[in-house]
Design a protein around this motif. Structure first.
Motif, PDB file in Angstrom:
ATOM      1  N   PHE A 111       0.855  -1.182   0.000  1.00 47.45           N
ATOM      2  CA  PHE A 111       0.000   0.000   0.000  1.00 47.45           C
ATOM      3  C   PHE A 111       0.891   1.232   0.000  1.00 47.45           C
ATOM      4  CE2 PHE A 111      -2.155  -3.388   2.333  1.00 47.45           C
ATOM      5  CZ  PHE A 111      -3.328  -3.512   1.604  1.00 47.45           C
ATOM      6  N   ASP A 112       0.635   2.125  -0.930  1.00 47.30           N
ATOM      7  CA  ASP A 112       1.410   3.363  -1.018  1.00 47.30           C
ATOM      8  C   ASP A 112       0.667   4.430  -0.219  1.00 47.30           C
ATOM      9  OD1 ASP A 112       2.802   5.659  -1.676  1.00 47.30           O
ATOM     10  OD2 ASP A 112       3.051   5.114  -3.780  1.00 47.30           O
ATOM     11  N   MET A 113       1.073   4.627   1.023  1.00 45.34           N
ATOM     12  CA  MET A 113       0.342   5.528   1.913  1.00 45.34           C
ATOM     13  C   MET A 113       0.384   6.966   1.435  1.00 45.34           C
ATOM     14  SD  MET A 113      -0.768   3.223   3.743  1.00 45.34           S
ATOM     15  CE  MET A 113      -1.798   4.302   4.740  1.00 45.34           C
ATOM     16  N   ARG A 114       1.478   7.363   0.806  1.00 43.35           N
ATOM     17  CA  ARG A 114       1.538   8.729   0.275  1.00 43.35           C
ATOM     18  C   ARG A 114       0.524   8.931  -0.841  1.00 43.35           C
ATOM     19  NH1 ARG A 114       7.848   9.605  -0.887  1.00 43.35           N
ATOM     20  NH2 ARG A 114       7.654   7.378  -1.331  1.00 43.35           N
ATOM     21  N   ALA A 115       0.398   7.928  -1.712  1.00 46.33           N
ATOM     22  CA  ALA A 115      -0.583   8.024  -2.796  1.00 46.33           C
ATOM     23  C   ALA A 115      -1.998   8.001  -2.248  1.00 46.33           C
ATOM     24  CB  ALA A 115      -0.375   6.878  -3.782  1.00 46.33           C
ATOM     25  N   ALA A 118      -2.726  11.392  -0.781  1.00 49.40           N
ATOM     26  CA  ALA A 118      -2.927  12.359  -1.856  1.00 49.40           C
ATOM     27  C   ALA A 118      -4.287  12.167  -2.524  1.00 49.40           C
ATOM     28  CB  ALA A 118      -1.814  12.220  -2.897  1.00 49.40           C
ATOM     29  N   ALA A 119      -4.696  10.912  -2.702  1.00 49.97           N
ATOM     30  CA  ALA A 119      -5.994  10.631  -3.317  1.00 49.97           C
ATOM     31  C   ALA A 119      -7.131  11.119  -2.439  1.00 49.97           C
ATOM     32  CB  ALA A 119      -6.131   9.136  -3.582  1.00 49.97           C
ATOM     33  N   GLY A 127      -4.907   6.818  -8.602  1.00 47.31           N
ATOM     34  CA  GLY A 127      -3.498   6.658  -8.284  1.00 47.31           C
ATOM     35  C   GLY A 127      -3.211   5.991  -6.961  1.00 47.31           C
ATOM     36  N   ALA A 128      -4.243   5.574  -6.220  1.00 41.46           N
ATOM     37  CA  ALA A 128      -4.019   5.011  -4.894  1.00 41.46           C
ATOM     38  C   ALA A 128      -3.778   3.513  -4.929  1.00 41.46           C
ATOM     39  CB  ALA A 128      -5.209   5.317  -3.989  1.00 41.46           C
TER      40      ALA A 128
END
Length: 252
Positions: A111-115, A118-119, A127-128
Motif C-alpha cells: 500500500f502506497d500511503m503517500r498516494a 494524496a488521493a 493513483g491510490a
C-alpha cells in the motif's frame, strides 16, 4: 421414613437428569451460536484457501483468472493469453509499467500511503491502487467496485507481499493484465499491437502498452490518441528516471 426420603431424592435426581438431558441439545441447537460457529469456520476455510493459493502462485503460473473467464464468456470464445517469464520481457517494459502505475513499487509493502493520502486530499481514489493490489485483484478476485472486493484485496495484498518477491508480483501482473478486448498479458499484447515478442519491445512500445493499461478497451497502443502519446512520453521519461535513481532495483 428414611427409605421413603431416599426414594423421593432418587426420583428428584432422575427428574433433574431428564431435564438436563432435554435442555442440553436445546442449548447446543441455539441458532445464533450455530451461525456464528459456521461463519467462523467459513472464514477460517477461506483464509486457508487464500493462503494456499498465494503459496501456489509463488511458483505456479496462473492458468486463468476470473476476469479472463468472464471476458471469454462475453466474447464467446477463448481469450488470447500467453505466459512469458520476466526474463523474457524487455526490461524497459517492467520499468515502464512501474513508472506508469506505481513509481514507489520497490519501497512500499503493498500500500502506497503517500498516494492514498494524496488521493483522499483530492477527493478520489485515482493513483491510490498499487501494482501489488492490482495483481491480487486480477489473480484472485473480480473487477468492479465493491466493499467486499476491496476488503478481500486489502487482506490478501500484505500476504502476497510477504510471500512473493517484487519481481514475481510484477511478472504475474504483466502476464494477467488486460491490454485489449480478450488480450491478456504483455506477450499477447506485444504481438497484437506491434507484431513482436515481449522481449523485443522498444522503449516507445513499452511506454504505449503501459499507457493503455488503465483503460485498455478504449485506448490503443498501435493507434495512439494524442493523450496516449503524451502519456507514453511521460512514462518513457519516468522509466529512465527510476532506472537511474534505484527505484527499479527490486525487480532488476
Amino acid at each position: 421414613m428414611a427409605r421413603t426420603s431416599r426414594k423421593k431424592q432418587t426420583k428428584a435426581g432422575k427428574t433433574k437428569d431428564l431435564r438436563t438431558a432435554v435442555a442440553e441439545p436445546l442449548r447446543r441447537a441455539n441458532p445464533v451460536r450455530w451461525l456464528t460457529r459456521m461463519a467462523l469456520r467459513a472464514a477460517l476455510a477461506l483464509l486457508a484457501a487464500g493462503f494456499v493459493l498465494v503459496l501456489a502462485y509463488k511458483v505456479l503460473n496462473p492458468p486463468t483468472t476470473y476476469t479472463m473467464w468472464a471476458e471469454g464468456r462475453r466474447l464467446g470464445g477463448p481469450v488470447d493469453y500467453d505466459w512469458v517469464d520476466a526474463e523474457e520481457m524487455a526490461p524497459v517494459m517492467l520499468r515502464s509499467v512501474v513508472a506508469a502505475e506505481d513509481a514507489n513499487f520497490c519501497t512500499h509493502w503493498g500500500f502506497d500511503m503517500r498516494a492514498i493520502r494524496a488521493a483522499i486530499a483530492e477527493g478520489s481514489n485515482r493513483g491510490a491502487s498499487t501494482i501489488s493490489q492490482q495483481t491480487v485483484k486480477n489473480a484472485y478476485l473480480w473487477q468492479g467496485r465493491s466493499w467486499l472486493r476491496k476488503a478481500l484485496e486489502a487482506g490478501v495484498t500484505p500476504l502476497v507481499e510477504a510471500v512473493w518477491s517484487k519481481k514475481r508480483i510484477l511478472e504475474v501482473y504483466l502476464n494477467i493484465a488486460e491490454f485489449d478486448e480478450g488480450v491478456f498479458g504483455v506477450e499477447a499484447a506485444a504481438e497484437h499491437y506491434f507484431g513482436v515478442s515481449a522481449k523485443t519491445l522498444s522503449a516507445t512500445q513499452a511506454a504505449r502498452l503501459a499507457a493503455i493499461l488503465p483503460d485498455p478497451k478504449d485506448r490503443s497502443a498501435s493507434r495512439p490518441s494524442a493523450f496516449v502519446e503524451r502519456r507514453a512520453s511521460q512514462i518513457r521519461d519516468g522509466a529512465a528516471t527510476i532506472a537511474r535513481d534505484g527505484r527499479a532495483d527490486c525487480f532488476e
